[in-house]
Design an enzyme around this catalytic site. Sequence first.
Site, PDB file in Angstrom:
ATOM      1  N   ASP A  51      36.921  36.910  41.998  1.00  0.00           N
ATOM      2  CA  ASP A  51      38.298  37.385  41.843  1.00  0.00           C
ATOM      3  C   ASP A  51      39.244  36.173  41.865  1.00  0.00           C
ATOM      4  OD1 ASP A  51      40.368  39.237  41.717  1.00  0.00           O
ATOM      5  OD2 ASP A  51      40.454  39.521  43.895  1.00  0.00           O
ATOM      6  N   HIS A  52      40.054  36.041  40.847  1.00  0.00           N
ATOM      7  CA  HIS A  52      41.029  34.939  40.743  1.00  0.00           C
ATOM      8  C   HIS A  52      40.391  33.550  40.870  1.00  0.00           C
ATOM      9  CE1 HIS A  52      44.570  37.494  40.562  1.00  0.00           C
ATOM     10  NE2 HIS A  52      43.990  38.242  41.484  1.00  0.00           N
ATOM     11  N   GLU A  99      43.815  36.462  33.047  1.00  0.00           N
ATOM     12  CA  GLU A  99      45.130  37.044  33.374  1.00  0.00           C
ATOM     13  C   GLU A  99      46.202  36.493  32.435  1.00  0.00           C
ATOM     14  OE1 GLU A  99      46.058  37.253  37.581  1.00  0.00           O
ATOM     15  OE2 GLU A  99      48.159  36.726  37.221  1.00  0.00           O
ATOM     16  N   HIS A 120      45.627  44.733  38.695  1.00  0.00           N
ATOM     17  CA  HIS A 120      45.538  44.081  40.013  1.00  0.00           C
ATOM     18  C   HIS A 120      46.596  44.704  40.933  1.00  0.00           C
ATOM     19  CE1 HIS A 120      42.877  40.478  39.482  1.00  0.00           C
ATOM     20  NE2 HIS A 120      42.912  40.980  38.265  1.00  0.00           N
ATOM     21  N   GLY A 133      46.255  47.036  43.379  1.00  0.00           N
ATOM     22  CA  GLY A 133      46.158  48.501  43.419  1.00  0.00           C
ATOM     23  C   GLY A 133      46.725  49.138  44.681  1.00  0.00           C
ATOM     24  N   THR A 134      46.842  48.353  45.752  1.00  0.00           N
ATOM     25  CA  THR A 134      47.372  48.898  47.016  1.00  0.00           C
ATOM     26  C   THR A 134      48.836  49.294  46.879  1.00  0.00           C
ATOM     27  OG1 THR A 134      45.887  47.512  48.302  1.00  0.00           O
ATOM     28  CG2 THR A 134      47.841  48.336  49.453  1.00  0.00           C
ATOM     29  N   ASN A 188      41.924  46.932  41.023  1.00  0.00           N
ATOM     30  CA  ASN A 188      41.548  46.070  42.161  1.00  0.00           C
ATOM     31  C   ASN A 188      42.218  46.537  43.445  1.00  0.00           C
ATOM     32  OD1 ASN A 188      40.510  44.661  40.014  1.00  0.00           O
ATOM     33  ND2 ASN A 188      41.318  42.681  40.642  1.00  0.00           N
ATOM     34  N   THR A 247      44.070  45.021  49.974  1.00  0.00           N
ATOM     35  CA  THR A 247      44.899  45.239  51.167  1.00  0.00           C
ATOM     36  C   THR A 247      44.712  46.640  51.758  1.00  0.00           C
ATOM     37  OG1 THR A 247      46.503  43.765  50.132  1.00  0.00           O
ATOM     38  CG2 THR A 247      47.273  45.026  52.021  1.00  0.00           C
TER      39      THR A 247
HETATM   40  P1  13P Z   1      45.814  44.514  46.680  1.00  0.00           P
HETATM   41  O1  13P Z   1      45.532  43.633  47.839  1.00  0.00           O
HETATM   42  O2  13P Z   1      47.264  44.747  46.447  1.00  0.00           O
HETATM   43  O3  13P Z   1      45.045  45.789  46.727  1.00  0.00           O
HETATM   44  O4  13P Z   1      45.336  43.731  45.368  1.00  0.00           O
HETATM   45  C1  13P Z   1      44.006  43.360  45.246  1.00  0.00           C
HETATM   46  C2  13P Z   1      43.780  42.570  44.020  1.00  0.00           C
HETATM   47  O5  13P Z   1      44.459  42.716  43.035  1.00  0.00           O
HETATM   48  C3  13P Z   1      42.666  41.609  44.042  1.00  0.00           C
HETATM   49  O6  13P Z   1      42.556  40.920  42.852  1.00  0.00           O
END
Ligand code: 13P
Length: 282
Positions: free
Chosen positions: A84-85, A136, A207, A209-210, A229, A232
């Site tokens: 991720d990233h 991205e 990205h 998603g929280t 994604n 959090t």
């Molecule tokens: P959140 O922490 O907002 O759920 O985002 C996660 C994310 O996008 C990881 O790439």
Amino acid sequence: MLVNTKNMLLDAKQNHYAIPHFNINNLEWTKYILEECEVLKIPLILGVSEGAIKYMGGYHVVVSIVKGLMEDLNITIPVAIHLDHGSSIASCLQAIDAGFTSVMIDASKYPLDENINMTKKVVEYARDRDVTVEAEVGHIGGSEDNISNTSLNATLEDCITLYNSTEIDSIAPALGSVHGFYHGEPNLDFETMKKINETLPIPLVLHGGTGIPITDINKAINCGISKININTDLQVVWSLALRKFIDENEDVYDPRKIIGSGEIAMKKRIQEIVTLFQTKRG
Ligand code: 13P
């Protein structure tokens, strides 16, 4: 079965549902997520940030943990291990060499030309090794930027240019989502999302998603989002349960009981998230 993200994401794009990408932080999280998604029988992407990789001991440790758990727990669902990233070409190559089945090269902080050059190099290396690549466009903001909610939205034109020049497998256009908590309501650009989805043959990734309301998650899936994604959200759920356990059990010092006290809450939340993402799955 350890796989790359190609088939699972294309199926999600075609059939209008989203594959969950859950970030993992340790052995326990990996185990809970695998176990719950196996019960739910859904394809899964385990996202691992560079910070989490460092914390867990390194790229090989992550791959060994996932592979070992899949074998010993008899996990049969398709699972991708995804960087991720990835912040550099070197990091993506290291992940691929260690056995990650998918990588994100996040060169979004550079001008588009540089983003394209870096992404191209990662795709060239990944192709021969059957590893999928996400990139991205624009810049998804969040806590890592120090100033929350600073995003630079992607344009359709930039997404087309990046895709045509690199042939990535999936694209994460920044369209108003942020990592971590939102200040106020999220303001996603669904119109551009829909246009990108209709123009490009590859799946779209959301990205941050929280904290996105259910109605917006549904809208995003309808506009072509195939991977969402989440990090959090599970961190909060797990830590709240753990704090409660410690407060109520001052005499407990067994780390298995302390760390494991977040398991039930986490699995319940995973189930809710997965159900939300997969309502239209056939
Ligand atoms: P959140 O922490 O907002 O759920 O985002 C996660 C994310 O996008 C990881 O790439």
